[in-house]
Scaffold this active site. Sequence first.
Site, mmCIF file in Angstrom:
data_model
loop_
_atom_site.group_PDB
_atom_site.id
_atom_site.type_symbol
_atom_site.label_atom_id
_atom_site.label_comp_id
_atom_site.label_asym_id
_atom_site.label_seq_id
_atom_site.Cartn_x
_atom_site.Cartn_y
_atom_site.Cartn_z
ATOM 1 N N HIS A 86 32.285 64.834 -6.540
ATOM 2 C CA HIS A 86 33.325 63.813 -6.479
ATOM 3 C C HIS A 86 34.485 64.241 -7.363
ATOM 4 O O HIS A 86 34.295 64.675 -8.505
ATOM 5 C CB HIS A 86 32.754 62.475 -6.954
ATOM 6 C CG HIS A 86 33.786 61.436 -7.233
ATOM 7 N ND1 HIS A 86 34.735 61.065 -6.301
ATOM 8 C CD2 HIS A 86 34.029 60.690 -8.337
ATOM 9 C CE1 HIS A 86 35.515 60.134 -6.826
ATOM 10 N NE2 HIS A 86 35.107 59.892 -8.060
ATOM 11 N N CYS A 146 33.073 55.065 -5.774
ATOM 12 C CA CYS A 146 33.277 56.505 -5.583
ATOM 13 C C CYS A 146 32.071 57.212 -4.991
ATOM 14 O O CYS A 146 32.181 58.343 -4.520
ATOM 15 C CB CYS A 146 33.657 57.157 -6.909
ATOM 16 S SG CYS A 146 35.242 56.585 -7.572
ATOM 17 N N ASN A 184 42.035 61.315 -7.779
ATOM 18 C CA ASN A 184 40.783 60.666 -7.400
ATOM 19 C C ASN A 184 41.055 59.671 -6.272
ATOM 20 O O ASN A 184 41.674 58.627 -6.500
ATOM 21 C CB ASN A 184 40.186 59.954 -8.622
ATOM 22 C CG ASN A 184 38.865 59.282 -8.330
ATOM 23 O OD1 ASN A 184 38.457 59.133 -7.184
ATOM 24 N ND2 ASN A 184 38.183 58.847 -9.382
#
Length: 332
Positions: free
Chosen positions: A259, A120, A289
């Site tokens: 994020h 990520c 996500n």
Amino acid sequence: MSTSVPNRLYAAITGIGGYIPENTRSNLDLEKICDTSDEWIVKRTGIKERRILEEELATSDMAVRAIEDLATKYNKNIHDIDALLVATSTPDMPMPATANIIADKLGIDNVWAFDMNAACSGFLYALDLGASLIETRRYKNVLVVGADNISTYVDIHDRSTNILFGDGAGVVWLEPSMEGGIMDAYLRSNGSGRSFLNIEGGGSLYPLDAADAIADKRYLKQDGKTVFKHAVQSMSDACFQVLNRNGLTIEDVDWLVPHQANQRIIDAVGRALDIPEGRALSNIEYLGNTIAATIPLCIWQNLKQIKTGDLVMLTAFGAGFSWGASLFKWMI
């Protein structure tokens, strides 16, 4: 306040594009599959639906469409690209690199193209490397892609992961500028966190075969509580590191783009930084996500709010663990 250093060459973002699949997986869909509810998911994650790529398509297909979106909107010639960096945890295949496949699909055959995997945090890692290539003056048009088809690795019956993850791709175009651009980045990793967030199967340690498939090693696993704690601490610390070494405070930052892992993490990082309300951007509600794609997609979907000259801070946390923060002046 001036954030540009005289006579310094910057890597400036001169274009941004994105792509999200048409197919959606809503909380109501998940209610039919496992023991969960829309209310429970929204309360814990802030997510209502996520996008799911069609089975016959792959990560490269989303990246190509994001690049085409950028090229069209900003009137860019893709044949000017001399470096193509792709941040992804879900390559089309172990080899060749997905960046090579993207270049072929775009019809460009004289470009330095490769993948990098920092989960990520991948987009931040790739962005910093792309900026470095510009700063060396050896490259003039660098494309940085964040793209993941993570739904392929999610066990649809596992409510600890199926509520979180979706697919997408985002991309930025970097060019040299003497006026401003990417100012600084603080990036770190610690492999001791690998047991808390991983996909074990498919590598040289656990090559996929029938036995491994039965053991569910091909699916993404995470320890949510441990990841949450480390994510908030690491992301906020990375932001403070960048601010402190540039003589800035959070009040100088116009926009924080964290994020998009979980709305509770986004909110907790905002509180830790004490950023004014409304200046932390989010688009997790309808995308979930998307791993390396979250940050460029969040910027892409919030372009109307970001103005030329705004100071933007990015921060991310991912498997490894990997984490970091980046600071730049928006030049578009």
